[in-house]
Design a protein around this motif. Structure first.
Motif: not given
Length: 243
Positions: A175-182
């Motif tokens: 989830a953290t990685m998705r936020r970074i990409y976002g």
């Protein structure tokens, strides 16, 4: 060979031919790197490094990436070293399209951990390690880096980096990685997510042992470190892990 000479190091910083590595070896090509201070106590070099011109080091860094790129073409590189925090302007001169991530963790345990790491590494090359001197020097280095980073943050445009908290990353890495990409208007591929899941499953944090440290060994208490680091913790709302 290093693991044979210094077995505790493996639990502190796993290394291997197929594992990720920091930018430290690239910067060492120009002899301007924190990596040199992990091998020996050289205070005069440390003082020089904090204010030296890093342009030639980043020239070597860029050439090293170009050399790797010729043999392993890739769309993007993931780079990491605390050294970048000292010289963000120079970093962005060489990589103006870099997407920056600044990770935050309670700096009390970080200070103790880094002091332990460097005392252990230096003990490979000396019969007379000095944990308290190492602790004092690396506290100064960490403070210098964070102060430099905060000063850059004051000058930079909002959104120049994405801020990530360590406990957020540990609680839910994907989830953290998705936020970074976002933050950068992108999304990770499902294959990338599956690789992360496989890594987490096959390589838990304690796979090589646990790094245990006590700030008292380096001349600190967690209460003292909490006070030293208060401005940084409060600025980025960093949760205290100790005390």
């Amino acid at each position: 060979q290093l693991h044979a000479l210094n077995p505790p190091f493996k639990a502190m910083h796993p290394t291997g031919a197929m594992l990720a590595e920091e930018c430290v070896p690239f910067l060492m090509l120009d002899l301007r790197s924190l990596g040199l201070e992990t091998q020996a106590r050289v205070p005069s070099y440390g003082r020089w490094l904090q204010t030296c011109d890093m342009h030639t080091a980043y020239q070597q860094h860029e050439r090293a990436l170009q050399a790797l790129q010729t043999g392993q073409p890739t769309e993007s590189w993931v780079l990491k070293t605390p050294n970048h925090l000292w010289c963000l302007e120079t970093l962005l001169e060489f990589y103006p399209d870099a997407r920056l991530i600044w990770t935050h963790r309670d700096p009390g345990p970080v200070t103790a951990s880094v002091s332990s790491l460097n005392t252990t590494l230096q003990s490979t090359f000396t019969d007379h390690p000095d944990p308290r001197a190492v602790g004092a020097e690396w506290l100064d280095k960490l403070k210098f880096a964070v102060d430099r980073g905060m000063a850059f943050d004051d000058r930079a445009k909002p959104g120049w980096c994405v801020h990530v908290h360590y406990d957020e990353l540990m609680r839910d890495p994907i989830a953290t990685m998705r936020r970074i990409y976002g933050h950068f208007d992108e999304a990770p591929s499902r294959l990338h997510e599956r690789r992360i899941e496989a890594w987490l499953r096959e390589k838990p944090q304690t796979a090589e042992g646990r790094h245990v440290y006590d700030p008292v060994d380096f001349g600190f208490t967690y209460a003292e470190l909490a006070e030293i680091w208060r401005p940084y913790r409060e600025r980025f709302d960093i949760r205290r892990e100790q005390g």
